[in-house]
Design an enzyme around this catalytic site. Structure first.
Site, PDB file in Angstrom:
ATOM      1  N   GLU A  34      -9.869  -1.147   8.781  1.00  0.00           N
ATOM      2  CA  GLU A  34      -9.634  -1.308   7.334  1.00  0.00           C
ATOM      3  C   GLU A  34      -9.955  -0.016   6.579  1.00  0.00           C
ATOM      4  O   GLU A  34      -9.249   0.340   5.636  1.00  0.00           O
ATOM      5  CB  GLU A  34     -10.443  -2.485   6.770  1.00  0.00           C
ATOM      6  CG  GLU A  34     -10.191  -3.831   7.445  1.00  0.00           C
ATOM      7  CD  GLU A  34      -8.724  -4.186   7.644  1.00  0.00           C
ATOM      8  OE1 GLU A  34      -7.878  -3.720   6.867  1.00  0.00           O
ATOM      9  OE2 GLU A  34      -8.413  -4.911   8.611  1.00  0.00           O
ATOM     10  N   TYR A  93       1.837  -3.181  14.748  1.00  0.00           N
ATOM     11  CA  TYR A  93       0.569  -2.535  15.091  1.00  0.00           C
ATOM     12  C   TYR A  93       0.707  -1.702  16.371  1.00  0.00           C
ATOM     13  O   TYR A  93       0.417  -0.513  16.398  1.00  0.00           O
ATOM     14  CB  TYR A  93      -0.521  -3.597  15.329  1.00  0.00           C
ATOM     15  CG  TYR A  93      -0.952  -4.328  14.096  1.00  0.00           C
ATOM     16  CD1 TYR A  93      -0.150  -5.317  13.541  1.00  0.00           C
ATOM     17  CD2 TYR A  93      -2.164  -4.053  13.479  1.00  0.00           C
ATOM     18  CE1 TYR A  93      -0.554  -6.004  12.402  1.00  0.00           C
ATOM     19  CE2 TYR A  93      -2.572  -4.733  12.337  1.00  0.00           C
ATOM     20  CZ  TYR A  93      -1.766  -5.708  11.805  1.00  0.00           C
ATOM     21  OH  TYR A  93      -2.159  -6.377  10.688  1.00  0.00           O
TER      22      TYR A  93
END
Ligand code: BES
Ligand code: ZN
Length: 652
Positions: A342, A429
């Site tokens: 993050e 991803y």
């Protein structure tokens, strides 16, 4: 440190806010060292005018939001956010500027004013998954460059997909209600009408009134001391332009504690100490490594809010405050890579954003790449490959679930007529990561490391698509004056990489850390193998996970053997949900009926989709009644996004 005490640390930022005219700061790009080549720039402009985002119904080619003021009461009683939003819009063309069209979904609008005068407005027909476009007329129209203020009085409804409202009984100390938002990918429009596209970035002012402390994706301004039970206005400013999907708010019985010189963690009073312990060792190290790889962190503080267990994701990169699942706080610091991830979004995604969800790999692939570089810098290169091995399994699972020729297994995914939620998988991803990792190997690590800051500087404050990425990459390496490099990059087959479905070529991974996991899984192929706790004594929790995933994939177990595995390796009592859910997937696959109830119980305790969706699918296969019953029982526990996805998965 209490929520109240933490406020003093924000003084410096408040001063900056007070002295800087908010709108003038709109261009972070002004700090860029490099600018994109002319061709990429004009193409970006041309395609923006054509609204290159199929997931937005707004006419953002005609108008662009420059600043958003969101003023809301957080009404726990009514489970609504009520208030207004003011969009400062700049006209982009002379032609179409007599109408503003905004994205909206399930919101109640009571009035719309354009520059303080009541305006004509109407919702047009709903478009599948995208909501109803809100058409607002601009009397007299506007010429290119003109700025108008559109003020919309709005409240959220019961159907709002972005917000979850928890009753006191649903929180850990059971004292106060709680609410939080999750706007990515296209849920911001269910809080307020907006240009809900990552291709438009605006600065934000948040004026949020609540009886409980408030966290938002901006820098706190003014006094944030809370008196629980007393209504209070919490102000925040976000001076770095952000897309609507990064709008975030949470309110509840929240306290904070420091986890680094520029970081704090926020959580419920009962959890705060364990949250602090989980993150304080690594937080600043992550930041320093990321800054070395790219460039200094630009958002002031980096904080983490640990949410209640129904938070549907592992983490969400909301600026200033990452939101994260409490499953990351496993008491062993073994899941902190989520924070490295993050945090990495502070560059990939938040400063440099994908122009539409069709190019989502630019957000998540880059973030996986940075995350793995951070982890490798901290724990050694073998960890990079080890994480790749785990990721590859996730990619294989996603590809086999969709089918190897499916559109959603491509890097660029056509989103026309599509709900971005349905497309979400490991493909962006891992296939995204593998594309970048391939480019890294084509040019060599030293050269790639020069490209990283160049890329992020070039696109900082902007949004781009895969073609602009290609041009930026090629221009950079062709411009270095190195003939050998030029030859190498000329051989990259961009079309194949960007448009081929299925798995990409698999690189050789260093299997140092994985070999022991695979070897143990192999032993389980033999039914006479007698396991002992010693088998996994030296394993990290990621190694245990690789072992469990290998067993799940390759080793058919009888119900008895599956039970034995759970017992001997003490998986059933594990606090680490990653391991527990991996174990239940094995047990369910082996049809070990004694695991069904435990699975159902876990499904009532966590709402993170990464666990909930596979567990529901697996439970559904062996006991549909129990799956349906478990879902019905926990409906209100799940976030609306998770609820919707599980309903789709179970075909309810
Ligand atoms: N931005 C994502 C979460 C997201 C993506 C929310 C798309 C809604 C739509 C976040 O950064 C993320 O990738 N979270 C991962 C964590 C991870 C890869 C470490 C997750 O939730 O599992
Ligand atoms: Zn991410």
């Amino acid at each position: 440190m209490s929520w109240l005490a933490s406020v003093s640390t924000r003084l410096t930022q408040q001063k900056a806010v007070a002295s800087a005219p908010v709108r003038a700061v709109a261009s972070v790009a002004a700090t860029s060292v490099f600018t994109p080549s002319k061709t990429t720039f004009s193409r970006a402009f041309a395609s923006a005018a054509m609204s290159r985002d199929p997931s937005s119904l707004s006419n953002y080619g005609a108008w662009r939001t420059r600043h958003t003021t969101a003023t809301f009461d957080i009404d726990f009683e009514a489970k609504r956010m009520k208030g207004s939003v003011i969009l400062e819009l700049v006209s982009q063309t002379d032609k179409q500027s007599n109408e503003v069209i905004l994205d909206s979904k399930f919101v109640d609008v009571s009035s719309v004013k354009v520059d303080a005068s009541e305006s004509k407005w109407e919702f047009k027909d709903e478009v599948h998954a995208l909501g109803k476009p809100l058409h607002i007329s601009v009397p007299g129209g506007a010429a290119k460059g003109d700025v108008i203020n559109v003020k919309i009085d709005v409240e959220t409804t019961e159907k709002c997909t972005a917000l979850q409202w928890l009753t006191p009984a649903q929180t850990s100390n059971k004292k106060h209600p709680y609410m939080f938002s999750q706007c990515q990918a296209i849920n911001a429009r269910s809080i307020f009408p907006c240009q809900d596209t990552p291709d438009v970035k605006a600065t934000f002012t948040f004026n949020l009134t609540s009886t409980l402390p408030v966290v938002a994706s901006g820098v706190p301004v003014g006094n944030h001391d809370a008196t629980p039970g007393k209504l209070k206005l919490y102000k925040f400013e976000q001076e770095v332009p952000i897309p609507a999907y990064l709008f975030a708010v949470a309110s509840g019985d929240i306290v904070t504690a420091p986890i680094g010189p520029r970081s704090k963690v926020a959580a419920g009073p009962l959890e705060i100490e364990e949250c602090k312990w989980e993150f304080e060792r690594d937080m600043e190290k992550f930041m320093e490594i990321a800054e070395k790889l790219v460039f200094p962190y630009k958002w002031g503080e980096y904080n983490v809010l640990v949410l209640p267990p129904s938070f549907p994701y592992g983490g969400m990169e909301n600026p200033v405050y990452t939101f994260c699942t409490p499953t990351v706080v496993s008491g062993d610091r073994q899941n902190v890579d989520v924070i490295a991830h993050e945090l990495s979004h502070s560059w990939s995604g938040n400063l440099v954003s994908n122009a539409s969800w069709e190019h989502f790999w630019l957000n998540e692939g880059w973030t996986m790449y940075l995350e793995r570089r951070i982890i490798a810098a901290l724990h050694g290169e073998p960890e990079f490959d080890f994480s790749c091995i785990l990721g590859w399994k996730g990619l294989e699972d996603s590809v086999s679930q969709y089918g190897k020729d499916h559109e959603y297994t491509k890097l660029i995914i056509n989103h026309k007529g599509v709900d971005p939620e349905d497309v979400y998988s490991q493909v962006a991803y891992e296939k995204g990561f593998h594309f970048l990792y391939y480019l890294d190997r084509v040019v060599g690590r030293e050269n790639f490391d020069k490209f990283i800051p160049h890329y992020f500087n070039t696109w900082s404050g902007k949004s781009l698509d895969s073609f602009e990425f290609r041009d930026t990459f090629m221009d950079f390496f062709n411009g270095l004056g190195d003939e050998d490099l030029k030859k190498k990059v000329a051989e990259i087959d961009w079309n194949d990489r960007l448009y081929s479905p299925g798995l990409p070529p698999k690189p050789e991974f260093d299997t140092t850390l994985a070999d022991q996991c695979f070897a143990l899984a192999d032993k389980w192929k033999n039914d006479s193998f007698e396991p002992s706790p010693k088998d996994i004594e030296e394993f990290t929790s990621s190694q245990k996970l690789v072992f469990l995933e290998k067993v799940q994939q390759d080793v058919p177990l009888s119900p008895e053997r599956a039970q034995l595995l759970g017992k001997v390796y003490e998986l059933l009592g594990s606090r680490n949900v990653e391991l527990l859910s991996a174990y239940y997937l094995i047990a369910l696959k082996s049809k070990d009926t004694t695991s069904y109830q435990g699975t159902a119980e876990l499904l009532g305790k966590v709402g993170r989709m990464k666990y909930v969706r596979p567990l529901f699918r697996a439970l559904n296969k062996v006991d549909r009644n129990l799956a349906l019953e478990t879902f019905a029982k926990n409906r209100d526990f799940y976030h609306p996004i998770a609820k919707g996805m599980v309903e789709k998965d179970l075909k309810i």
